[in-house]
Design a protein around this motif. Structure first.
Motif, PDB file in Angstrom:
ATOM      1  N   GLU A   4       0.822  -1.212   0.000  1.00 50.43           N
ATOM      2  CA  GLU A   4       0.000   0.000   0.000  1.00 50.43           C
ATOM      3  C   GLU A   4       0.855   1.261   0.000  1.00 50.43           C
ATOM      4  OE1 GLU A   4      -2.294  -3.404   1.675  1.00 50.43           O
ATOM      5  OE2 GLU A   4      -0.305  -2.556   2.092  1.00 50.43           O
ATOM      6  N   ARG A 107       1.942  -3.653   8.093  1.00 49.20           N
ATOM      7  CA  ARG A 107       0.630  -3.283   7.532  1.00 49.20           C
ATOM      8  C   ARG A 107      -0.408  -3.018   8.612  1.00 49.20           C
ATOM      9  NH1 ARG A 107      -2.369  -6.671   4.799  1.00 49.20           N
ATOM     10  NH2 ARG A 107      -3.169  -5.174   3.275  1.00 49.20           N
ATOM     11  N   TRP A 121      -2.374  -0.129   6.558  1.00 49.10           N
ATOM     12  CA  TRP A 121      -2.763  -0.400   5.167  1.00 49.10           C
ATOM     13  C   TRP A 121      -4.030   0.361   4.814  1.00 49.10           C
ATOM     14  CZ3 TRP A 121      -7.454  -2.178   3.725  1.00 49.10           C
ATOM     15  CH2 TRP A 121      -8.232  -2.829   4.681  1.00 49.10           C
ATOM     16  N   ASP A 122      -4.963   0.464   5.763  1.00 53.16           N
ATOM     17  CA  ASP A 122      -6.226   1.159   5.515  1.00 53.16           C
ATOM     18  C   ASP A 122      -5.979   2.663   5.387  1.00 53.16           C
ATOM     19  OD1 ASP A 122      -8.937   1.541   5.192  1.00 53.16           O
ATOM     20  OD2 ASP A 122      -9.388   1.455   7.323  1.00 53.16           O
ATOM     21  N   TRP A 125      -4.641   3.336   2.057  1.00 53.44           N
ATOM     22  CA  TRP A 125      -5.629   3.226   0.986  1.00 53.44           C
ATOM     23  C   TRP A 125      -6.507   4.468   0.918  1.00 53.44           C
ATOM     24  CZ3 TRP A 125      -3.972   0.335  -2.475  1.00 53.44           C
ATOM     25  CH2 TRP A 125      -4.752   0.123  -3.606  1.00 53.44           C
ATOM     26  N   GLN A 126      -6.821   5.043   2.059  1.00 50.88           N
ATOM     27  CA  GLN A 126      -7.566   6.302   2.062  1.00 50.88           C
ATOM     28  C   GLN A 126      -6.757   7.394   1.359  1.00 50.88           C
ATOM     29  OE1 GLN A 126      -9.096   7.273   6.091  1.00 50.88           O
ATOM     30  NE2 GLN A 126      -8.639   5.150   6.573  1.00 50.88           N
ATOM     31  N   ASN A 128      -4.429   6.953  -0.882  1.00 51.52           N
ATOM     32  CA  ASN A 128      -4.285   6.616  -2.295  1.00 51.52           C
ATOM     33  C   ASN A 128      -5.525   6.980  -3.101  1.00 51.52           C
ATOM     34  OD1 ASN A 128      -1.788   5.617  -1.605  1.00 51.52           O
ATOM     35  ND2 ASN A 128      -2.430   3.474  -1.575  1.00 51.52           N
ATOM     36  N   VAL A 129      -6.686   6.679  -2.549  1.00 51.06           N
ATOM     37  CA  VAL A 129      -7.934   7.023  -3.242  1.00 51.06           C
ATOM     38  C   VAL A 129      -8.064   8.543  -3.356  1.00 51.06           C
ATOM     39  CG1 VAL A 129     -10.456   7.014  -3.036  1.00 51.06           C
ATOM     40  CG2 VAL A 129      -9.164   4.887  -2.693  1.00 51.06           C
ATOM     41  N   MET A 156      -4.510   0.480  -8.263  1.00 57.86           N
ATOM     42  CA  MET A 156      -5.666   1.094  -7.617  1.00 57.86           C
ATOM     43  C   MET A 156      -6.925   0.278  -7.877  1.00 57.86           C
ATOM     44  SD  MET A 156      -4.743   3.629  -5.764  1.00 57.86           S
ATOM     45  CE  MET A 156      -6.423   4.084  -5.343  1.00 57.86           C
ATOM     46  N   GLY A 159      -6.730  -3.034  -5.796  1.00 58.10           N
ATOM     47  CA  GLY A 159      -6.901  -2.788  -4.365  1.00 58.10           C
ATOM     48  C   GLY A 159      -8.266  -2.239  -3.995  1.00 58.10           C
ATOM     49  N   SER A 160      -8.929  -1.589  -4.961  1.00 53.36           N
ATOM     50  CA  SER A 160     -10.213  -0.943  -4.669  1.00 53.36           C
ATOM     51  C   SER A 160     -11.412  -1.864  -4.838  1.00 53.36           C
ATOM     52  CB  SER A 160     -10.407   0.284  -5.572  1.00 53.36           C
ATOM     53  OG  SER A 160      -9.472   1.283  -5.280  1.00 53.36           O
ATOM     54  N   TRP A 167     -16.604   2.124   0.142  1.00 57.55           N
ATOM     55  CA  TRP A 167     -16.355   3.481  -0.338  1.00 57.55           C
ATOM     56  C   TRP A 167     -17.620   4.084  -0.947  1.00 57.55           C
ATOM     57  CZ3 TRP A 167     -12.437   5.501   1.779  1.00 57.55           C
ATOM     58  CH2 TRP A 167     -11.239   4.818   1.950  1.00 57.55           C
TER      59      TRP A 167
END
Length: 197
Positions: A4, A107, A121-122, A125-126, A128-129, A156, A159-160, A167
């Protein structure tokens, strides 16, 4: 470095590529809402978009080091972080954030976000989005090509997919757009978020 964080390096660079190149005369133009979440579902001046990203970047090294906002001081990064050199200051903050990301190996380590604690990791991801969609939407607003590479878009998308229902429920993603089976990774990722490439 965790996967991530690797994606974050690409996503953050994509955001920097666009946000550090906004012409000064365009900073007061309104960007249509990137997200449909309460509080974020309004047009926003580009200057405010850049300032928000700068604030976000400033916190990343502290949060990845396991510090809470209370420990650092909730107002530590309040105020004008862009100054007379928005592009230069945003670049500096981004470099520090990416340097911190390169050191992450756990992670599941807790990150103390403003809304509570989440796994590293979470948190990534926030980030990254937010970076990929902001970068894409600002580029589209300015009439530029999307800065999302195929490598970034593929990672992306992959992972999404498992996170998309969550989301979508909170207004980060919109309803998916149908795409052809041979669509590019960028088209697939954007379609997953409710956007057309």
């Amino acid at each position: 470095m965790i996967p991530e964080a690797e994606v974050f390096l690409l996503a953050d660079q994509a955001a920097m590529h666009v946000l550090t190149r906004i012409p000064g005369e365009r900073l007061d133009t309104l960007l249509p809402p990137v997200f449909d979440m309460p509080g974020a579902d309004r047009p926003t001046p580009l200057r405010e978009v850049v300032a928000h990203l700068a604030y976000d970047e400033a916190w990343i090294p502290d949060l990845l080091a396991g510090r809470s906002m209370d420990e650092v001081g909730k107002d530590a990064y309040d105020g004008d972080l862009l100054g007379d050199d928005p592009a230069g200051n945003l670049t500096r903050l981004g470099e520090a954030a990416r340097a911190a990301a390169r050191t992450v190996t756990d992670r599941e380590a807790p990150v103390h976000c403003s809304y509570g604690v989440c796994a590293t990791w979470d948190y990534f991801w926030q980030l990254n989005v937010a970076r990929t969609l902001t970068a894409h939407d600002v580029a589209a607003h300015l009439g530029l090509g999307s800065p999302l590479s195929e490598e970034l878009s593929r990672r992306m998308y992959d992972g999404s997919v498992p996170l998309a229902p969550r989301w979508r429920e909170i207004g980060v993603f919109r309803e998916p757009v149908p795409v052809a089976g041979d669509a590019s990774w960028r088209t697939r990722y954007l379609a997953l978020t409710g956007r057309r490439a």
